[in-house]
Write a protein that holds these residues in place. Structure first.
Motif, short mmCIF file in Angstrom:
data_model
loop_
_atom_site.label_atom_id
_atom_site.label_comp_id
_atom_site.label_asym_id
_atom_site.label_seq_id
_atom_site.Cartn_x
_atom_site.Cartn_y
_atom_site.Cartn_z
N LYS A 2 0.83 -1.19 0.00
CA LYS A 2 0.00 0.00 0.00
C LYS A 2 0.87 1.25 0.00
N LEU A 3 0.40 2.26 -0.71
CA LEU A 3 1.07 3.56 -0.70
C LEU A 3 0.52 4.36 0.48
N LEU A 4 1.38 4.69 1.44
CA LEU A 4 0.92 5.35 2.65
C LEU A 4 0.94 6.87 2.55
N SER A 5 1.97 7.42 1.89
CA SER A 5 2.04 8.88 1.74
C SER A 5 3.02 9.22 0.63
N ALA A 6 2.86 10.42 0.09
CA ALA A 6 3.76 10.93 -0.94
C ALA A 6 3.79 12.44 -0.82
N GLU A 7 4.99 13.01 -0.78
CA GLU A 7 5.09 14.46 -0.66
C GLU A 7 6.26 15.00 -1.47
N PHE A 8 6.07 16.21 -1.98
CA PHE A 8 7.13 16.91 -2.68
C PHE A 8 8.14 17.43 -1.66
N ILE A 9 9.44 17.23 -1.94
CA ILE A 9 10.47 17.67 -1.02
C ILE A 9 11.13 18.97 -1.49
N ASN A 63 13.39 17.36 -9.45
CA ASN A 63 12.37 17.41 -8.40
C ASN A 63 12.38 16.11 -7.59
N PHE A 64 12.41 16.26 -6.27
CA PHE A 64 12.50 15.12 -5.36
C PHE A 64 11.19 14.94 -4.60
N PHE A 65 10.71 13.69 -4.53
CA PHE A 65 9.50 13.35 -3.81
C PHE A 65 9.82 12.20 -2.85
N THR A 66 9.28 12.25 -1.65
CA THR A 66 9.46 11.17 -0.69
C THR A 66 8.17 10.36 -0.59
N VAL A 67 8.33 9.04 -0.62
CA VAL A 67 7.19 8.12 -0.65
C VAL A 67 7.33 7.12 0.48
N ARG A 68 6.22 6.86 1.19
CA ARG A 68 6.17 5.82 2.22
C ARG A 68 5.23 4.72 1.74
N THR A 69 5.65 3.46 1.92
CA THR A 69 4.81 2.34 1.53
C THR A 69 4.72 1.35 2.70
N SER A 70 3.84 0.39 2.54
CA SER A 70 3.66 -0.64 3.58
C SER A 70 4.66 -1.78 3.44
N ASP A 71 5.49 -1.74 2.40
CA ASP A 71 6.49 -2.80 2.17
C ASP A 71 7.67 -2.60 3.11
N LYS A 73 10.58 -3.71 3.10
CA LYS A 73 11.86 -3.56 2.40
C LYS A 73 11.94 -2.29 1.58
N LEU A 74 10.83 -1.60 1.46
CA LEU A 74 10.79 -0.37 0.68
C LEU A 74 9.85 0.62 1.35
N SER A 75 10.03 0.77 2.67
CA SER A 75 9.10 1.58 3.44
C SER A 75 9.25 3.07 3.17
N LEU A 76 10.46 3.48 2.79
CA LEU A 76 10.71 4.90 2.54
C LEU A 76 11.66 5.03 1.37
N LEU A 77 11.25 5.75 0.34
CA LEU A 77 12.09 5.92 -0.84
C LEU A 77 11.85 7.29 -1.45
N SER A 78 12.69 7.63 -2.39
CA SER A 78 12.60 8.93 -3.06
C SER A 78 12.42 8.72 -4.56
N LEU A 79 11.44 9.42 -5.13
CA LEU A 79 11.27 9.45 -6.58
C LEU A 79 11.84 10.77 -7.09
N VAL A 80 12.56 10.70 -8.17
CA VAL A 80 13.27 11.88 -8.68
C VAL A 80 12.88 12.12 -10.13
N ASP A 81 12.26 13.26 -10.38
CA ASP A 81 11.79 13.64 -11.71
C ASP A 81 12.85 14.53 -12.36
N LEU A 82 13.50 14.02 -13.41
CA LEU A 82 14.57 14.76 -14.08
C LEU A 82 14.02 15.55 -15.27
#
Length: 200
Positions: A2-9, A63-71, A73-82
């Motif tokens: 599950k995707l728990l949260s996503a925010e622009f950093i 642009n950097f975004f931080t994402v939290r998931t229910s996994d 092994k991947l509870s916190l990660l960053s998505l980067v839009d180039l």
């Protein structure tokens, strides 16, 4: 998962402004107007988190975004839009600045775990092929996403996948996902490939 949260950093216009190299990162790369921002919004179940425009070159920073998931092994990660490569309605000076910044990010970012390279399913170009080959040379994980899949007829899907794989010289180990930001087709499949890239 599950995707728990996503925010622009933050937006960074130079490597000195990049946030600390701490979270596992996934970079989104592709030609201008290929649909990177739309895909990120779809992937994160949000409508306006990443700014979308019909004007090529709207993304002018990293642009950097931080994402939290229910996994676990991947509870916190960053998505980067180039910023997109190729055509963009910005000055030559700004386009010249993008290249070195993108290269430095992709070649030196220690937390970069995978690159998601977007190619428009019906309009791929030699520049896309060169980018695929460059990303492969970096040695990080790569996922190819063919965007605007809703524009393809059913009979065009398999040939499009095969054509891109052949043109880019991709082996079967490189995943290719058909994705539509309009219908969200491919969202679960892409998350599945992302999780595979970060398995330990």
């Amino acid at each position: 998962m599950k995707l728990l949260s996503a925010e622009f950093i933050k937006s960074s216009v130079s490597p000195e402004q990049f946030p600390p190299d701490r979270l596992p990162e996934i970079a989104f790369v592709g030609r201008s107007n290929v649909g990177k921002s739309s895909l990120i919004n779809s992937l994160l179940h949000r409508k306006k988190l990443a700014k979308v425009s019909k004007t090529p070159g709207k993304t002018r920073a990293v642009n950097f975004f931080t994402v939290r998931t229910s996994d676990p092994k991947l509870s916190l990660l960053s998505l980067v839009d180039l910023p997109g490569y190729g055509y963009a309605k910005v000055s030559k000076t700004m386009r010249a600045q993008w290249g070195p910044m993108i290269e430095q990010y992709l070649e030196q970012r220690q937390s970069l775990g995978a690159v998601i390279l977007l190619i428009e399913a019906r309009v791929w170009m030699p520049q896309d092929v060169m980018t695929v080959q460059w990303v492969q040379s970096l040695g990080c994980g790569m996922i190819i996403v063919l965007t605007k899949a809703d524009k393809l007829r059913q009979s065009e899907r398999a040939p499009s996948l095969a054509a891109v794989r052949t043109a880019c010289g991709l082996g079967p180990e490189v995943p290719i996902v058909l994705y539509s930001a309009e219908t969200h087709e491919g969202r679960d499949a892409l998350w599945g490939e992302i999780r595979t890239q970060f398995k330990t």
